[in-house]
Design a protein around this motif. Structure first.
Motif, PDB file in Angstrom:
ATOM      1  N   UNK A  25       0.835  -1.211   0.000  1.00 39.30           N
ATOM      2  CA  UNK A  25       0.000   0.000   0.000  1.00 39.30           C
ATOM      3  C   UNK A  25       0.869   1.261   0.000  1.00 39.30           C
ATOM      4  N   UNK A  26       0.278   2.368  -0.360  1.00 40.65           N
ATOM      5  CA  UNK A  26       1.006   3.643  -0.359  1.00 40.65           C
ATOM      6  C   UNK A  26       1.104   4.140   1.080  1.00 40.65           C
ATOM      7  N   UNK A  27       2.322   4.309   1.598  1.00 41.08           N
ATOM      8  CA  UNK A  27       2.455   4.717   2.997  1.00 41.08           C
ATOM      9  C   UNK A  27       2.180   6.200   3.203  1.00 41.08           C
ATOM     10  N   UNK A  28       1.569   6.509   4.347  1.00 42.14           N
ATOM     11  CA  UNK A  28       1.379   7.911   4.724  1.00 42.14           C
ATOM     12  C   UNK A  28       2.598   8.447   5.493  1.00 42.14           C
ATOM     13  N   UNK A  29       3.283   7.554   6.213  1.00 37.57           N
ATOM     14  CA  UNK A  29       4.482   7.907   6.957  1.00 37.57           C
ATOM     15  C   UNK A  29       5.639   7.064   6.440  1.00 37.57           C
ATOM     16  N   UNK A  30       6.826   7.646   6.365  1.00 35.19           N
ATOM     17  CA  UNK A  30       7.975   6.875   5.907  1.00 35.19           C
ATOM     18  C   UNK A  30       9.245   7.386   6.574  1.00 35.19           C
ATOM     19  N   UNK A  31      10.236   6.501   6.634  1.00 29.20           N
ATOM     20  CA  UNK A  31      11.552   6.859   7.162  1.00 29.20           C
ATOM     21  C   UNK A  31      12.421   7.303   5.998  1.00 29.20           C
ATOM     22  N   UNK A  32      13.083   8.441   6.173  1.00 28.94           N
ATOM     23  CA  UNK A  32      13.992   8.912   5.121  1.00 28.94           C
ATOM     24  C   UNK A  32      15.217   9.529   5.771  1.00 28.94           C
ATOM     25  N   UNK A  33      16.365   9.018   5.427  1.00 24.30           N
ATOM     26  CA  UNK A  33      17.629   9.505   5.978  1.00 24.30           C
ATOM     27  C   UNK A  33      17.565   9.494   7.507  1.00 24.30           C
ATOM     28  N   UNK A  34      17.726  10.651   8.134  1.00 27.92           N
ATOM     29  CA  UNK A  34      17.731  10.729   9.598  1.00 27.92           C
ATOM     30  C   UNK A  34      16.399  11.213  10.167  1.00 27.92           C
TER      31      UNK A  34
END
Length: 410
Positions: free
Chosen positions: A223-232
């Motif tokens: 599914x398309x995430x609403x929250x995601x981890x990116x870099x720091x």
């Protein structure tokens, strides 16, 4: 929060719970959260349900990361008001009951739940939200197959009026959560893949390309995430990037923080107010704690199953490393899971091993061509390494043994 009018039986049971727990602590038998609640629940079998009534509750469940995510979520939700939580990881109904008794009337509760007990606790507490982190193999002498737990969760959630925050990168979690109309998807990642190559919907192969995954028949897709981890940091549903400063190591804890923020946001906590609270979490029930002793800087990492060991190796520095394995009741008696762990990341560094089942670990390390030294205790491991840093990776009771031994030597 206005204190709810508890039934007389529940008030009596709460008093007995506190008394039994205090007696346990006074006699040196432990914190007393489990035995205290057992006494109380004998008097009032509906004690958990009665104590939960009137609170906004989030349940946190999954194979790995429950305790840390619960601690981070409690910190984030705390900007809104007092939060009851089972912060030491007692994650079965007795632990939840004891935590609610200890906290008294609070507007919020964030409770870690053992994945096998989620149906029972959800029915008792009627939470506003359930966060599902991941599903991976555990010791089979005490745990179900991953697909069995996913099916149980899916059945449990069907028709329930509950919001779910779920890991979009774990196909088993996605399948379980997809029956709920209201889901917040978090791109929390999934480094351990060995339990999700087969679609639980149709049995076809799951294929991956970068961050994307899907069943070859199209029955189940990421599914398309609403929250995601990116870099720091993390990206919220508006597309805004927030840098996350944690005192906990590893990318996995950035993912745990993203889930915590998603839960807190759902409860109405402003992200910018919740973020600084996450940075205040320094260790979780002793996990990630750093202790200095005799010129050695010792960091403790808890790993209970193959997915957990994979994450621990990602966090551990290339320094002398102590691996500790027991196989007592809380660990599971079957150590065959060691053959699911790739120990090659520690190859080339100085490795020491200890614990009740150190010889099982020794055979496994030989298969992985990892050289090691056997020591009979944590104290002897400490004496064997020169001043400097020592990483300690241990499963549950071995971790507790080492913490106790550290307390003695301190």
């Amino acid at each position: 929060m206005t204190e709810p009018k508890l039934p007389i039986r529940t008030r009596l049971a709460s008093g007995l719970t506190k008394g039994a727990a205090a007696l346990s602590r006074a006699t040196g038998r432990g914190e007393g959260s489990v035995i205290g609640a057992r006494v109380g629940m004998l008097v009032d079998p509906d004690m958990l349900a009665n104590l939960a009534a009137g609170r906004r509750i989030a349940l946190i469940s999954g194979t790995n990361g429950k305790t840390t995510t619960t601690r981070l979520t409690t910190a984030a939700v705390g900007v809104l008001g007092e939060v009851a939580t089972n912060s030491l990881g007692a994650n079965m109904p007795t632990g939840h009951t004891s935590a609610l008794v200890k906290a008294g009337p609070t507007p919020y509760a964030v409770l870690e739940v053992d994945e096998h007990y989620l149906p029972q606790v959800l029915e008792a507490t009627h939470p506003e939200l359930v966060a599902l982190l991941n599903l991976s193999r555990d010791q089979l002498d005490r745990a179900q197959e991953v697909a069995g737990i996913a099916a149980k969760w899916r059945t449990l959630l069907t028709g329930k009026n509950v919001h779910v925050v779920a890991n979009a990168d774990d196909p088993m979690v996605v399948w379980a959560a997809s029956v709920v109309p209201s889901v917040t998807w978090v791109a929390a990642g999934q480094r351990w893949l060995d339990d999700s190559w087969v679609c639980p919907e149709c049995g076809s192969t799951i294929e991956r390309s970068g961050e994307q995954w899907g069943c070859v028949t199209g029955d189940l897709v990421r599914p398309i995430p609403q929250w995601s981890v990116r870099d720091d940091g993390v990206v919220d549903p508006t597309g805004t990037y927030h840098e996350v400063h944690l005192q906990l190591p590893g990318r996995i804890n950035k993912a745990n923080a993203a889930t915590a923020l998603a839960v807190a946001d759902r409860f109405g906590a402003p992200v910018l107010e919740a973020l600084p609270r996450l940075a205040q979490v320094t260790s979780v029930a002793g996990r990630y704690a750093t202790v200095v002793k005799d010129g050695r800087t010792i960091r403790l990492l808890l790993s209970k199953n193959p997915a957990g060991w994979l994450e621990a190796f990602d966090m551990a520095e290339d320094v002398p490393t102590l691996l500790a394995i027991n196989a007592r009741d809380p660990d599971g008696h079957d150590t065959s899971w060691l053959y699911d762990v790739d120990f090659s990341p520690v190859r080339g560094r100085r490795v020491l091993i200890t614990g009740d089942r150190a010889y099982d670990l020794a055979v496994r390390l030989e298969v992985n061509d990892v050289r090691f030294e056997h020591v009979t205790s944590f104290g002897k491991a400490l004496a064997a390494v020169p001043p400097g840093r020592l990483e300690v990776i241990a499963n549950y009771t071995a971790f507790q043994d080492i913490r106790a031994e550290l307390d003695r030597v301190n």
